[in-house]
Design a protein around this motif. Sequence first.
Motif, PDB file in Angstrom:
ATOM      1  N   UNK A 158       0.816  -1.197   0.000  1.00 17.63           N
ATOM      2  CA  UNK A 158       0.000   0.000   0.000  1.00 17.63           C
ATOM      3  C   UNK A 158       0.863   1.266   0.000  1.00 17.63           C
ATOM      4  N   UNK A 159       1.892   1.289   0.845  1.00 17.38           N
ATOM      5  CA  UNK A 159       2.764   2.463   0.910  1.00 17.38           C
ATOM      6  C   UNK A 159       3.642   2.592  -0.327  1.00 17.38           C
ATOM      7  N   UNK A 160       4.090   1.469  -0.869  1.00 18.51           N
ATOM      8  CA  UNK A 160       4.855   1.524  -2.107  1.00 18.51           C
ATOM      9  C   UNK A 160       4.030   2.056  -3.261  1.00 18.51           C
ATOM     10  N   UNK A 161       2.776   1.617  -3.351  1.00 17.57           N
ATOM     11  CA  UNK A 161       1.880   2.133  -4.390  1.00 17.57           C
ATOM     12  C   UNK A 161       1.641   3.632  -4.200  1.00 17.57           C
ATOM     13  N   UNK A 162       1.421   4.055  -2.970  1.00 16.17           N
ATOM     14  CA  UNK A 162       1.152   5.472  -2.704  1.00 16.17           C
ATOM     15  C   UNK A 162       2.326   6.342  -3.114  1.00 16.17           C
ATOM     16  N   UNK A 219       3.917  10.011  -9.882  1.00 19.30           N
ATOM     17  CA  UNK A 219       3.312  10.000 -11.211  1.00 19.30           C
ATOM     18  C   UNK A 219       2.292  11.125 -11.367  1.00 19.30           C
ATOM     19  N   UNK A 220       1.386  11.254 -10.396  1.00 17.76           N
ATOM     20  CA  UNK A 220       0.308  12.244 -10.499  1.00 17.76           C
ATOM     21  C   UNK A 220       0.863  13.660 -10.388  1.00 17.76           C
ATOM     22  N   UNK A 264       3.849  14.717 -11.183  1.00 16.38           N
ATOM     23  CA  UNK A 264       4.555  15.032 -12.426  1.00 16.38           C
ATOM     24  C   UNK A 264       3.573  15.366 -13.542  1.00 16.38           C
ATOM     25  N   UNK A 265       2.499  14.626 -13.611  1.00 20.85           N
ATOM     26  CA  UNK A 265       1.486  14.879 -14.655  1.00 20.85           C
ATOM     27  C   UNK A 265       0.822  16.234 -14.468  1.00 20.85           C
ATOM     28  N   UNK A 266       0.477  16.580 -13.244  1.00 18.13           N
ATOM     29  CA  UNK A 266      -0.173  17.859 -12.978  1.00 18.13           C
ATOM     30  C   UNK A 266       0.788  19.012 -13.240  1.00 18.13           C
ATOM     31  N   UNK A 267       2.059  18.865 -12.856  1.00 18.61           N
ATOM     32  CA  UNK A 267       3.053  19.904 -13.132  1.00 18.61           C
ATOM     33  C   UNK A 267       3.225  20.116 -14.628  1.00 18.61           C
ATOM     34  N   UNK A 268       3.182  19.044 -15.390  1.00 19.40           N
ATOM     35  CA  UNK A 268       3.304  19.158 -16.845  1.00 19.40           C
ATOM     36  C   UNK A 268       2.106  19.904 -17.426  1.00 19.40           C
TER      37      UNK A 268
END
Length: 366
Positions: free
Chosen positions: A246-250, A256-257, A259-263
Amino acid sequence: MLDFIYYPVSFILWCWHKVFGFVFGADNAIAWILAIIFLTFTVRGIMFKPFVNQVRSMKKMQEFAPELKKIQKKYANDRQRQAAEMQKLQKEHGVNPLGSCLPMLLQIPVFIGLNWVLRAFSINPNPGQPKTENYFFNQQGVESYVNAKLFGVNIGEAIHNTTMLGGVNGGWHWSVAPVAIPLMILASILTHLTARHSAQRQNLNPDSLTPQTAMMQKLTMYIFPLGVLVFGAFFPIGLLFYWLANNGWTLMQQRLVYTRIDKEEAEKKAEATEKRNALAPRPGAKPKPGQKPVQQPKTTAEDAAAGDGQAEERSAGQGKPGSKAGSPHRFPQQGSRPQNGAGQKRKKPSQGSKNSGQKGSGQKRR
């Protein structure tokens, strides 16, 4: 009472155990561990969209955080009015404060459900008789889990099997510690890294920081990891693998999210800059402060024809000797003496003055 949670959790676990059991064998501990990990990934994948909405909501709240501070300062003595104004501001920006808590709230039932399903493999309501089922698992599935061992330790065991969390054979089981303690330490480190990454993201906007936010950051970065390290002794090994996954996924999802929002924000800023540069004046032709751009009058076909006719008349008039054409600077030019009828407009000298002039001239000659 919570069967509406237990049955879906056990069904997802059953499906993944069938997949990995076909590869590694149904009684292999690796098949059960991978089934627990991919159960975690399945649940987190379902909650991916709410997590993205949570990040966007937090981003919007950071943008109008200065306005919230103004409202808090303005209505410091009127809590009811302050809450109403804050709700109004949040509604105008399309932000739901509860939306940021939704992904975390959804994980709690999954954690509780998985803990109970894993514990229930070892709980036999009819002592002396084999356990025949555990929600979606039949007797064969129950025996497969009970007999699965990792480094000689059953994955359903904990360092301390407390009955408060559904454990059986209460007491300390130090034989589980060599496997459980490394998992507890790794889970604690991942919890700290996840909270730290999120805090670094929030600290990019100092205006959004409040004493409550700073306190929550300290709790999530230090107190929560310490809690995992301490209370992990009461969790079965299978549940510790869930915590790790769970923590690794988070952590990966945040990177990922974000970086996408910053882009996306960088692309929006680039588009706004291009539009601003397109509307800006060219180099060397900057308007003065307060000066409005001069609009050139539109030239119609009739105006163009009239202008051509006037040009022809001016050129023709300059070619004739008797014309009164003006200079290019529109100063009157001195023309030749009028001829024909033009001389009649001038006054003729009087007869008397002419004769007197002639007589006078004759007298001088004599």
